[in-house]
Motif scaffolding. Sequence first.
Motif, PDB file in Angstrom:
ATOM      1  N   GLU A 221      38.223   8.117  59.596  1.00  0.00           N
ATOM      2  CA  GLU A 221      37.942   8.609  58.242  1.00  0.00           C
ATOM      3  C   GLU A 221      36.995   9.802  58.174  1.00  0.00           C
ATOM      4  N   SER A 222      36.226  10.043  59.232  1.00  0.00           N
ATOM      5  CA  SER A 222      35.169  11.067  59.134  1.00  0.00           C
ATOM      6  C   SER A 222      34.931  11.747  60.473  1.00  0.00           C
TER       7      SER A 222
ATOM      8  N   TRP B  29      32.122  11.776  61.903  1.00  0.00           N
ATOM      9  CA  TRP B  29      31.307  10.804  62.634  1.00  0.00           C
ATOM     10  C   TRP B  29      32.209   9.877  63.448  1.00  0.00           C
ATOM     11  N   ARG B  30      33.256   9.381  62.773  1.00  0.00           N
ATOM     12  CA  ARG B  30      34.131   8.400  63.426  1.00  0.00           C
ATOM     13  C   ARG B  30      34.853   9.022  64.613  1.00  0.00           C
TER      14      ARG B  30
ATOM     15  N   ASP C 211      27.929  -0.085  65.818  1.00  0.00           N
ATOM     16  CA  ASP C 211      27.836   0.779  64.638  1.00  0.00           C
ATOM     17  C   ASP C 211      27.523  -0.012  63.371  1.00  0.00           C
ATOM     18  N   ARG C 212      28.423  -0.924  62.965  1.00  0.00           N
ATOM     19  CA  ARG C 212      28.203  -1.688  61.728  1.00  0.00           C
ATOM     20  C   ARG C 212      28.084  -3.174  62.041  1.00  0.00           C
TER      21      ARG C 212
ATOM     22  N   PHE D 105      20.691   1.540  58.737  1.00  0.00           N
ATOM     23  CA  PHE D 105      21.234   2.289  57.595  1.00  0.00           C
ATOM     24  C   PHE D 105      20.297   2.271  56.391  1.00  0.00           C
TER      25      PHE D 105
ATOM     26  N   PRO E 106      27.051   0.376  56.027  1.00  0.00           N
ATOM     27  CA  PRO E 106      26.331   1.630  55.745  1.00  0.00           C
ATOM     28  C   PRO E 106      26.348   2.006  54.262  1.00  0.00           C
TER      29      PRO E 106
ATOM     30  N   ARG F  84      22.629   2.058  52.790  1.00  0.00           N
ATOM     31  CA  ARG F  84      22.123   3.390  52.414  1.00  0.00           C
ATOM     32  C   ARG F  84      21.804   3.410  50.921  1.00  0.00           C
TER      33      ARG F  84
ATOM     34  N   PHE G 278      33.983   7.416  52.356  1.00  0.00           N
ATOM     35  CA  PHE G 278      33.538   8.148  53.546  1.00  0.00           C
ATOM     36  C   PHE G 278      34.470   9.306  53.915  1.00  0.00           C
TER      37      PHE G 278
ATOM     38  N   HIS H 132      26.814   9.345  50.952  1.00  0.00           N
ATOM     39  CA  HIS H 132      26.530   8.444  52.077  1.00  0.00           C
ATOM     40  C   HIS H 132      27.002   8.986  53.422  1.00  0.00           C
ATOM     41  N   ASN H 133      27.788  10.082  53.427  1.00  0.00           N
ATOM     42  CA  ASN H 133      28.045  10.760  54.706  1.00  0.00           C
ATOM     43  C   ASN H 133      28.367  12.241  54.461  1.00  0.00           C
TER      44      ASN H 133
ATOM     45  N   ASP I   2      24.453  11.566  58.428  1.00  0.00           N
ATOM     46  CA  ASP I   2      25.266  11.714  59.655  1.00  0.00           C
ATOM     47  C   ASP I   2      24.761  12.861  60.528  1.00  0.00           C
TER      48      ASP I   2
ATOM     49  N   CYS J 177      22.635  10.167  61.765  1.00  0.00           N
ATOM     50  CA  CYS J 177      23.170   8.883  62.227  1.00  0.00           C
ATOM     51  C   CYS J 177      23.985   9.207  63.472  1.00  0.00           C
TER      52      CYS J 177
END
Length: 333
Positions: free
Chosen positions: A54-55, A57-58, A131-132, A150, A185, A189, A213, A238-239, A267, A287
Amino acid sequence: MGKMRTHSARWRAGAVIASALLVGSMAACGNSDTGGGSSDDGKLTLGFSQVGAESGWRTANTTSIKEAAAAAGVELKFDDAQQKQENQIKAIRNYIQQKVDVIAFSPVVESGWDTVLKEAKDADIPVILTDRSVDSADKSLYKTFLGSDFVKEGRLAGEWLVEQKKTASGPVNIVELQGNTGAAPANDRKKGFGEAIAANPNLKIIASQPGDFTRAGGKAVMEQFLKANPKIDVLFAHNDDMGLGALEAITAAGKVPGKDITIITVDAVKDGMQALADGKFNFIAECSPLLGPQLMDLAKKVHAGEEVPARIETEETTFTQEQAKEALPNRKY
Ligand code: GYE
């Protein structure tokens, strides 16, 4: 602070070595995403269920895990759950059936894992959360949780804003783009940020909604926020990706991001850091997605029956626009 930077520099160096080793080991490994059954060549087999893609970051997190597995000689079975809990549960059940040595996953939401985690425990397969985390009351269902704090990230974002707005005499209207509903997160957050801004009653969240996200989610929800609220002073996303999506909506509405609307994200992926250095974002709470090397180390330890700490926290920092300009040239993700 000095210690934190040294620490992350060490991980970055580790990632570089991991990439170099990857080139050498790829041919021997073949495609680690497929194939069934536990490895019979003495290699540790790790089944990993990823949230999705999704991002930024991912993507960086997935790369870190794949590279670290190759470098550590771990046979990785990897599944992308496309942000769906049912897909993660299915993947975990597959790994149990295949009798992998260790299961690791990054839970898309916090709740609803007890049954499948119990199945893994009954099959004697250790589970690592990366991570989560999950909200299971029974902590014996997993060996350890490796990831960020977070709540702290949200708090650092909020504290920066409190400092920036300490002389504001009237209301400061804040809109919030949340991560996917029920994700650790997103919950944390929101909590940390809310607690920090409570220090100044002028700071008010006037709208808060999930943008999942993603850039598309951030853009669509920000468009609604802008239509419904004539005065928006601050965006807390949030990101980075949701913040980047929101930039398009803000520009299209004739406003200048980073000036008319102060933008705070979490992030510090490359595109986010670029937006910060360019003055479009104002502040980022870091992050780190580079969890691969620590995860491989933990997988080997739990497989060997060694005790590991129940919680391993990633060390992180924050960035202003000036700090982003300095850090960008050496940013690995
Ligand atoms: O901040 C976001 C991603 O779980 C820490 O998930 C992760 C978050 C990250 O989609 O960009």
